[in-house]
Design an enzyme around this catalytic site. Structure first.
Site, PDB file in Angstrom:
ATOM      1  N   ASP A 201      76.541  73.311   9.984  1.00  0.00           N
ATOM      2  CA  ASP A 201      77.861  72.989  10.523  1.00  0.00           C
ATOM      3  C   ASP A 201      78.812  72.548   9.401  1.00  0.00           C
ATOM      4  O   ASP A 201      78.424  71.764   8.523  1.00  0.00           O
ATOM      5  CB  ASP A 201      77.686  71.849  11.538  1.00  0.00           C
ATOM      6  CG  ASP A 201      78.943  71.589  12.338  1.00  0.00           C
ATOM      7  OD1 ASP A 201      79.370  72.491  13.074  1.00  0.00           O
ATOM      8  OD2 ASP A 201      79.510  70.479  12.225  1.00  0.00           O
ATOM      9  N   GLU A 275      78.335  77.786   8.219  1.00  0.00           N
ATOM     10  CA  GLU A 275      79.622  77.855   8.895  1.00  0.00           C
ATOM     11  C   GLU A 275      80.655  77.418   7.853  1.00  0.00           C
ATOM     12  O   GLU A 275      80.852  76.236   7.624  1.00  0.00           O
ATOM     13  CB  GLU A 275      79.663  76.917  10.103  1.00  0.00           C
ATOM     14  CG  GLU A 275      80.916  77.139  10.917  1.00  0.00           C
ATOM     15  CD  GLU A 275      81.511  75.874  11.518  1.00  0.00           C
ATOM     16  OE1 GLU A 275      82.297  76.012  12.462  1.00  0.00           O
ATOM     17  OE2 GLU A 275      81.221  74.753  11.057  1.00  0.00           O
TER      18      GLU A 275
HETATM   19  C1  NOJ Z   1      81.924  73.259  14.131  1.00  0.00           C
HETATM   20  C2  NOJ Z   1      81.228  73.295  15.449  1.00  0.00           C
HETATM   21  O1  NOJ Z   1      80.939  74.632  15.770  1.00  0.00           O
HETATM   22  C3  NOJ Z   1      82.155  72.640  16.434  1.00  0.00           C
HETATM   23  O2  NOJ Z   1      81.737  72.822  17.755  1.00  0.00           O
HETATM   24  C4  NOJ Z   1      82.290  71.185  16.067  1.00  0.00           C
HETATM   25  O3  NOJ Z   1      83.239  70.584  16.913  1.00  0.00           O
HETATM   26  C5  NOJ Z   1      82.742  71.013  14.626  1.00  0.00           C
HETATM   27  N1  NOJ Z   1      82.053  71.883  13.731  1.00  0.00           N
HETATM   28  C6  NOJ Z   1      82.516  69.607  14.158  1.00  0.00           C
HETATM   29  O4  NOJ Z   1      81.142  69.373  14.024  1.00  0.00           O
END
Ligand code: NOJ
Length: 535
Positions: A201, A275
Site C-alpha cells: 500500500d 501500489e
Molecule cells: C490505498 C488503498 O488502496 C486505499 O484504500 C487506502 O485508503 C489508502 N491507500 C491509504 O492506505
C-alpha cells in the site's frame, strides 16, 4: 530453460474481505466466508487471490488503518482462520497475496498510543512525524491530506503529527530503525504463515523529505491527485511531478532490502506488487528493477475513456515502458478505490474491454464482482463509511460504491451474502447478476470471464509481446477498431455502434457480445464487442 515464475502473467483476483461472503451472520464478510467460496474463485480460472487488509483495525479506512499488522481483526476471524484460508487456497493451486500497509499505522496501534503518552522529543514520537507549529502558529507545513483537509492533527500537548490520509492514520517515520525492523517482522510473519507475496500500500510514500517545506499550490496539487477530478491533462501532469511526499529515492533502498528478504524464502516464488502512482510514468519502472519489486500497478485503465485512440496510447505506452527494465506491465479495470468498470464505461463496453485486456502480456488484476458485471452500489449518504466523504464535508462521495458486497443467490437483497443486514446496502435490481443466475446462463458475464480466463491460460500467457494490427497508427485506421496479434491469436475490439468487417482467417474462440458472422476470410465483429480468433 527455467519456467516463467507464476506471477509473470498471472490473473489475480482481488477480494475485499468485508464484502465477499459473511459466514457468521454479522453483515460483514470474513475469512471463513472467503475460504468457503474458494472453489468458486478457482472456477473463474484465476491463479491467485489478493486480499485487502483483514488485520486488527478500528476500520476507519476500510482496514487500511492497521492497529496490529500481525493479527486478524475479530470482524474477520482469527489467525487460525487465516491459516486455513491459505491452506485451502493452496490445495486448490491458488496463490495468496496479502496487503502490507507500511506508510502509516492506525492511531490505535500501541506505538502511537505510546507516542502520545511519551511526549515531545521522545523515542516513541520519533517513529512518527511529530512537529511543533511554526512560530507564527501555522501548521508545520501546508500539505493537504489525500482524503481532504490538512495533513496535520494536533495532540493534547500542542504538537502536530503528519497523516497523508485520515487523521486516524499517522504516517510512520522510516528514518527510525524500529519501523524497518517491525515491517521485516510483519513480512516474515505472513510468509511463515504461508502467503505467497504482498501488495504494498502507498509503496511510493514511505520516505519523506523536507517535511517542513511548503508546497507552492497545495490545493491544485490536491485536486490533481484525485483520479477523477476533471483537470486539463497537461496541468495535472505538471502538478503531479511536484508531489513533495511521494516517490523519493529512499523508498528504493527499502525495497532492495525487502527483495533480499523475499528471496531468502528460496524454495518459494515470493512476489510483491507496488501500489505506486508516480509521475512522470517512467518513474514506475524503478520499482521493478531486477533487485526491487516484481510488479507495479498500472492505474491508467482505471480512468481511461472507452476510446480507441486513448486505449491504444495507454496500452502501448505501458508495454514499452516496462520493456526498458525487462518487466511486464500489469492491468486493472477496477479496484476498491475507483468506480466499478461496468458503471464507468457501461456493461457491454466493460465486457469488451475485459476481453481485450486479458490477451495482453503481464498480470491482470480482477476486482471481485467485476466478473459479474456488477455496477457501483447506490449508497445513501447516511450509509457512507469512507473517510473521504467525511473529510471533504460530503463534496467527495468517496469509494463505498465500489465496495458493495457480492450477490451470490436468491431474488432479493442481500442475495445470500449474509443472513443479517449487509454493511453497505445492496440493490434489489441485482437480481439477474447473482453468481447462481449467471452460472446457469451461458451468455452471462461470469461465464464470459470463465471462458476467457481459461482461453487466456491456454493460448496467450507466456507468448511474448503483442503486434498491433489495427490502431490509430496501424492498419485500416478505422476509428472504432483496435486489434493486436499475440502468438496464434488475434484480438479485435470494435468500440463503435456498427458491426465492422475484418479480413482474417481462423476460428473464433470467444466473443464478448453479439454473434460474429464469418466467411471467405472475413469476420464481422459485432458492435461494442471483442473477439478472439485462433489462427
Ligand atoms: C490505498 C488503498 O488502496 C486505499 O484504500 C487506502 O485508503 C489508502 N491507500 C491509504 O492506505
Amino acid at each position: 530453460m527455467k519456467p516463467s515464475p507464476w506471477w509473470k502473467e498471472a490473473t489475480i483476483y482481488q477480494i475485499y474481505p468485508r464484502s465477499f461472503f459473511d459466514s457468521n451472520g454479522d453483515g460483514e464478510g470474513d475469512l471463513p466466508g472467503i475460504t468457503s467460496k474458494l472453489e468458486y474463485v478457482k472456477s473463474l480460472g484465476v491463479d491467485a487471490i489478493w486480499l485487502s487488509p483483514f488485520y486488527t483495525s478500528p476500520n476507519k479506512d476500510g482496514g487500511y488503518d492497521v492497529a496490529d499488522p500481525r493479527d486478524v481483526d475479530p470482524m474477520f476471524g482469527n489467525l487460525s482462520d487465516a491459516k486455513k484460508m491459505i491452506d485451502v487456497a493452496h490445495s486448490l493451486d491458488l496463490r495468496v497475496l496479502v496487503d502490507v500497509v507500511p506508510n502509516h499505522f492506525s492511531d490505535q496501534h500501541v506505538w502511537f498510543q505510546a507516542a502520545l503518552k511519551a511526549g515531545r522529543g521522545s523515542a516513541e514520537r520519533s517513529r512518527f512525524h511529530f512537529y511543533d507549529a511554526n512560530p507564527d502558529g501555522s501548521l508545520p507545513n501546508n500539505w493537504i491530506s489525500l482524503f481532504g483537509g490538512p495533513s496535520w492533527t494536533q495532540v493534547d500537548d500542542g504538537q502536530y503529527y503528519l497523516h497523508l490520509f485520515d487523521s486516524s492514520q499517522p504516517d510512520l517515520n522510516w528514518e527510525s530503525p524500529d519501523v524497518a525492523e517491525d515491517f521485516d517482522k510483519t513480512l516474515r510473519f505472513w510468509l511463515d504463515l504461508g502467503v505467497d507475496g504482498f501488495r504494498i500500500d502507498v509503496a511510493h510514500g514511505l520516505v519523506k523529505e523536507d517535511v517542513l517545506k511548503n508546497h507552492p499550490d497545495p490545493q491544485s496539487l490536491s485536486d490533481a491527485l484525485l483520479l477523477h477530478f476533471p483537470m486539463e491533462q497537461e496541468k495535472r501532469y505538471a502538478l503531479l511531478q511536484t508531489v513533495p511526499f511521494f516517490d523519493r529515492q529512499g523508498v528504493h533502498d527499502i525495497y532492495r532490502k525487502w527483495r533480499t528478504l523475499f528471496d531468502s524464502y528460496a524454495d518459494r516464488d515470493v512476489m510483491a506488487v507496488a501500489e505506486a502512482w508516480v509521475h512522470p510514468p517512467v518513474n514506475a519502472t524503478r520499482y521493478v528493477r531486477p533487485d526491487e519489486l516484481h510488479q507495479v500497478f498500472n492505474f491508467d485503465l482505471l480512468d481511461a475513456p472507452f476510446d480507441a485512440s486513448n486505449l491504444y496510447d495507454v496500452i502501448s505506452r505501458s508495454i514499452e515502458l516496462m520493456k526498458t527494465v525487462d518487466a511486464l506491465p500489469t492491468w486493472a479495470l477496477s479496484n476498491h478505490d475507483s468506480p466499478r468498470v461496468a458503471s464507468r464505461v457501461g456493461e457491454q463496453q466493460s465486457r469488451a474491454l475485459s476481453l481485450f485486456v486479458f490477451g495482453l502480456p503481464g498480470s491482470t488484476y480482477v476486482f471481485a464482482g467485476q466478473e459479474l458485471g456488477l455496477p457501483d452500489g447506490v449508497i445513501p449518504d447516511e450509509s457512507r463509511q469512507d473517510p473521504i466523504y467525511f473529510r471533504s464535508q460530503g463534496t467527495q462521495k468517496g469509494r463505498d460504491g465500489a465496495r458493495v458486497p457480492l450477490p451470490w443467490n436468491g431474488d432479493s437483497a442481500p442475495f445470500g451474502f449474509t443472513s443479517a443486514t449487509p454493511w453497505l446496502p445492496m440493490q434489489n435490481s441485482w437480481k439477474e447478476l447473482t453468481v447462481d443466475k449467471q452460472s446457469a446462463d451461458p451468455k452471462s458475464s461470469l461465464n464470459l470471464y470463465r471462458n476467457a480466463l481459461n482461453l487466456r491460460a491456454e493460448h496467450l500467457v507466456n507468448n511474448g509481446n503483442i503486434e498491433w494490427i489495427e490502431s490509430p497508427v496501424h492498419g485500416s485506421k478505422n476509428q472504432a477498431l483496435l486489434a493486436y496479434r499475440r502468438g496464434d491469436v488475434s484480438i479485435f475490439m470494435n468500440l463503435g455502434d456498427s458491426a465492422i468487417e475484418v479480413e482474417v482467417t481462423g476460428k473464433v474462440l470467444i466473443v464478448s457480445a453479439g454473434i460474429p458472422d464469418g466467411r471467405d476470410g472475413k469476420i464481422t465483429i459485432p458492435p461494442v464487442s471483442t473477439l478472439w480468433v485462433h489462427h
